[in-house]
Design a protein around this motif. Sequence first.
Motif, PDB file in Angstrom:
ATOM      1  N   LEU A 178       2.865   3.906   2.026  1.00 56.36           N
ATOM      2  CA  LEU A 178       1.485   4.238   2.313  1.00 56.36           C
ATOM      3  C   LEU A 178       1.255   4.629   3.761  1.00 56.36           C
ATOM      4  O   LEU A 178       0.422   5.472   4.059  1.00 56.36           O
ATOM      5  N   GLY A 179       1.961   4.012   4.686  1.00 59.61           N
ATOM      6  CA  GLY A 179       1.683   4.251   6.085  1.00 59.61           C
ATOM      7  C   GLY A 179       0.519   3.389   6.561  1.00 59.61           C
ATOM      8  O   GLY A 179      -0.324   2.945   5.784  1.00 59.61           O
ATOM      9  N   THR A 180       0.483   3.160   7.877  1.00 57.29           N
ATOM     10  CA  THR A 180      -0.556   2.303   8.443  1.00 57.29           C
ATOM     11  C   THR A 180      -1.945   2.868   8.207  1.00 57.29           C
ATOM     12  O   THR A 180      -2.898   2.125   7.952  1.00 57.29           O
ATOM     13  N   ALA A 181      -2.084   4.192   8.282  1.00 59.88           N
ATOM     14  CA  ALA A 181      -3.406   4.806   8.149  1.00 59.88           C
ATOM     15  C   ALA A 181      -4.076   4.413   6.842  1.00 59.88           C
ATOM     16  O   ALA A 181      -5.235   4.001   6.819  1.00 59.88           O
ATOM     17  N   LEU A 182      -3.345   4.508   5.736  1.00 56.46           N
ATOM     18  CA  LEU A 182      -3.944   4.187   4.447  1.00 56.46           C
ATOM     19  C   LEU A 182      -4.146   2.687   4.292  1.00 56.46           C
ATOM     20  O   LEU A 182      -5.140   2.235   3.709  1.00 56.46           O
ATOM     21  N   LEU A 183      -3.225   1.887   4.825  1.00 54.78           N
ATOM     22  CA  LEU A 183      -3.414   0.442   4.755  1.00 54.78           C
ATOM     23  C   LEU A 183      -4.675   0.014   5.493  1.00 54.78           C
ATOM     24  O   LEU A 183      -5.382  -0.903   5.070  1.00 54.78           O
ATOM     25  N   VAL A 184      -4.984   0.691   6.600  1.00 49.76           N
ATOM     26  CA  VAL A 184      -6.216   0.395   7.333  1.00 49.76           C
ATOM     27  C   VAL A 184      -7.432   0.750   6.490  1.00 49.76           C
ATOM     28  O   VAL A 184      -8.408  -0.010   6.409  1.00 49.76           O
ATOM     29  N   VAL A 185      -7.386   1.896   5.830  1.00 44.66           N
ATOM     30  CA  VAL A 185      -8.510   2.325   5.005  1.00 44.66           C
ATOM     31  C   VAL A 185      -8.698   1.383   3.825  1.00 44.66           C
ATOM     32  O   VAL A 185      -9.831   1.098   3.413  1.00 44.66           O
ATOM     33  N   LEU A 186      -7.609   0.876   3.272  1.00 45.98           N
ATOM     34  CA  LEU A 186      -7.718  -0.035   2.136  1.00 45.98           C
ATOM     35  C   LEU A 186      -8.508  -1.287   2.487  1.00 45.98           C
ATOM     36  O   LEU A 186      -9.085  -1.934   1.603  1.00 45.98           O
ATOM     37  N   GLU A 187      -8.552  -1.623   3.779  1.00 43.99           N
ATOM     38  CA  GLU A 187      -9.321  -2.791   4.207  1.00 43.99           C
ATOM     39  C   GLU A 187     -10.810  -2.620   3.952  1.00 43.99           C
ATOM     40  O   GLU A 187     -11.550  -3.602   3.880  1.00 43.99           O
ATOM     41  N   ARG A 188     -11.266  -1.382   3.839  1.00 45.83           N
ATOM     42  CA  ARG A 188     -12.688  -1.140   3.595  1.00 45.83           C
ATOM     43  C   ARG A 188     -13.092  -1.445   2.156  1.00 45.83           C
ATOM     44  O   ARG A 188     -14.268  -1.613   1.865  1.00 45.83           O
ATOM     45  N   LEU A 189     -12.133  -1.488   1.274  1.00 37.34           N
ATOM     46  CA  LEU A 189     -12.432  -1.591  -0.151  1.00 37.34           C
ATOM     47  C   LEU A 189     -12.751  -3.026  -0.559  1.00 37.34           C
ATOM     48  O   LEU A 189     -12.274  -3.994   0.044  1.00 37.34           O
ATOM     49  N   ALA A 190     -13.534  -3.162  -1.596  1.00 44.48           N
ATOM     50  CA  ALA A 190     -13.718  -4.460  -2.224  1.00 44.48           C
ATOM     51  C   ALA A 190     -12.378  -4.894  -2.835  1.00 44.48           C
ATOM     52  O   ALA A 190     -11.559  -4.050  -3.211  1.00 44.48           O
ATOM     53  N   PRO A 191     -12.120  -6.200  -2.913  1.00 49.32           N
ATOM     54  CA  PRO A 191     -10.828  -6.661  -3.450  1.00 49.32           C
ATOM     55  C   PRO A 191     -10.479  -6.051  -4.796  1.00 49.32           C
ATOM     56  O   PRO A 191      -9.333  -5.638  -5.023  1.00 49.32           O
ATOM     57  N   GLU A 192     -11.453  -5.963  -5.694  1.00 45.17           N
ATOM     58  CA  GLU A 192     -11.170  -5.420  -7.026  1.00 45.17           C
ATOM     59  C   GLU A 192     -10.800  -3.937  -6.953  1.00 45.17           C
ATOM     60  O   GLU A 192      -9.925  -3.463  -7.699  1.00 45.17           O
ATOM     61  N   GLN A 193     -11.460  -3.193  -6.064  1.00 49.41           N
ATOM     62  CA  GLN A 193     -11.131  -1.779  -5.899  1.00 49.41           C
ATOM     63  C   GLN A 193      -9.719  -1.607  -5.351  1.00 49.41           C
ATOM     64  O   GLN A 193      -8.960  -0.742  -5.792  1.00 49.41           O
ATOM     65  N   ARG A 194      -9.384  -2.443  -4.390  1.00 49.89           N
ATOM     66  CA  ARG A 194      -8.056  -2.331  -3.788  1.00 49.89           C
ATOM     67  C   ARG A 194      -6.956  -2.623  -4.799  1.00 49.89           C
ATOM     68  O   ARG A 194      -5.954  -1.903  -4.866  1.00 49.89           O
ATOM     69  N   VAL A 195      -7.141  -3.667  -5.576  1.00 50.02           N
ATOM     70  CA  VAL A 195      -6.149  -4.009  -6.597  1.00 50.02           C
ATOM     71  C   VAL A 195      -6.012  -2.880  -7.610  1.00 50.02           C
ATOM     72  O   VAL A 195      -4.897  -2.467  -7.960  1.00 50.02           O
ATOM     73  N   ALA A 196      -7.134  -2.344  -8.076  1.00 49.47           N
ATOM     74  CA  ALA A 196      -7.090  -1.268  -9.067  1.00 49.47           C
ATOM     75  C   ALA A 196      -6.401  -0.032  -8.501  1.00 49.47           C
ATOM     76  O   ALA A 196      -5.580   0.604  -9.180  1.00 49.47           O
ATOM     77  N   PHE A 197      -6.724   0.321  -7.257  1.00 48.30           N
ATOM     78  CA  PHE A 197      -6.136   1.512  -6.644  1.00 48.30           C
ATOM     79  C   PHE A 197      -4.629   1.355  -6.451  1.00 48.30           C
ATOM     80  O   PHE A 197      -3.845   2.242  -6.804  1.00 48.30           O
ATOM     81  N   VAL A 198      -4.225   0.239  -5.869  1.00 51.56           N
ATOM     82  CA  VAL A 198      -2.797   0.038  -5.595  1.00 51.56           C
ATOM     83  C   VAL A 198      -1.997   0.004  -6.892  1.00 51.56           C
ATOM     84  O   VAL A 198      -0.952   0.670  -7.014  1.00 51.56           O
ATOM     85  N   LEU A 199      -2.475  -0.731  -7.867  1.00 52.74           N
ATOM     86  CA  LEU A 199      -1.720  -0.832  -9.114  1.00 52.74           C
ATOM     87  C   LEU A 199      -1.627   0.510  -9.830  1.00 52.74           C
ATOM     88  O   LEU A 199      -0.545   0.891 -10.307  1.00 52.74           O
ATOM     89  N   HIS A 200      -2.737   1.246  -9.900  1.00 48.25           N
ATOM     90  CA  HIS A 200      -2.707   2.495 -10.657  1.00 48.25           C
ATOM     91  C   HIS A 200      -2.131   3.653  -9.860  1.00 48.25           C
ATOM     92  O   HIS A 200      -1.213   4.347 -10.319  1.00 48.25           O
ATOM     93  N   ASP A 201      -2.667   3.911  -8.667  1.00 45.15           N
ATOM     94  CA  ASP A 201      -2.293   5.116  -7.931  1.00 45.15           C
ATOM     95  C   ASP A 201      -0.942   5.009  -7.246  1.00 45.15           C
ATOM     96  O   ASP A 201      -0.277   6.021  -7.021  1.00 45.15           O
TER      97      ASP A 201
END
Length: 319
Positions: A115-138
């Motif tokens: 993912l790189g640091t840039a995307l990991l930083v952006v993932l911090e903005r997401l709600a926990p459920e959104q982050r889990v769904a995005f990481v698992l699926h995408d």
Amino acid sequence: MMDGAAEFEAERGHLMAVAHRMLGSRSEAEDAVQETWLRYAKALADPADRAQIRELRGWLTTTCSRICLDVLRSARVRREAYPGQWLPEPVVTDVPVADGFAPDPAERAVRADQLGTALLVVLERLAPEQRVAFVLHDVFAVPFATIADVLNTTPAAARQLASRARRAVTGPDVPRHTADLAEQQRVLSAFVAAAESGELDRLVQVLAPDVVVIGDSGGHFPAARQPVVGAEAAARFILGLFRQAARYYNGPLRARPVLIDGVLGWQAETVFRDGRPYRMITSFAVHDGRVTGVFNQVNPEKVAHLSGLGADDVWPPRW
């Protein structure tokens, strides 16, 4: 149990990848994976529970994801109290040497889930459920039916969570990173040369107009408390860091190129003016021939696990 332990160890790398992308913390990811092992060992000891494990990787991924979801929900409170800006703990690996920086299609495939640091930083903005769904699926191509089971919701709701997350991580204010290793090497070489020259206009040319600079010291060292945004503002800030090096550091600066969450950057170290060791992990986002993001991790609690540099590791980094 011995067979179960061997099977789990075969999946440990996958689980660490899942947990780190969800949590952005190496230590928290390790704890989540260890808790996954404890739950797996408990299931192995019960024939009824063991019978429910039809496909091991899927079961472990689901279990680990549920643990990460709980951690994410509690982590949001801790992040709000964090001193200054927050960056994830870096996963640092060596730069591949067999083919240098050649933009090989096979290399791109291997690095597809980095993912790189840039995307990991952006993932911090997401709600926990959104982050889990995005990481698992995408990232890991987990079906929405399985994600729904993790989140205790419906597949349609899981799909919607991932869709909202996807829009957030591709928004116009997100640092873009599309460069292969060869382009990253060219751009970072130009970045270092421009920064060392002290010429503002020269450094601005290497930076994207909307570049962002983020530094995480955890309150241990001086660092900007807010992101620095925009090419000229970022260039002035970076040149200021280079000019103040003699004021803050008391020793030679060593550095070597590394991959940070799969993206080219460097590991550097010196001695702070009060005698404390000073380690810095700098990662970048590069798009269309320019730097779109600079991420400096200097929190000693997040870089303590890294091995030290040697006498041959000198500044500037030898690409």
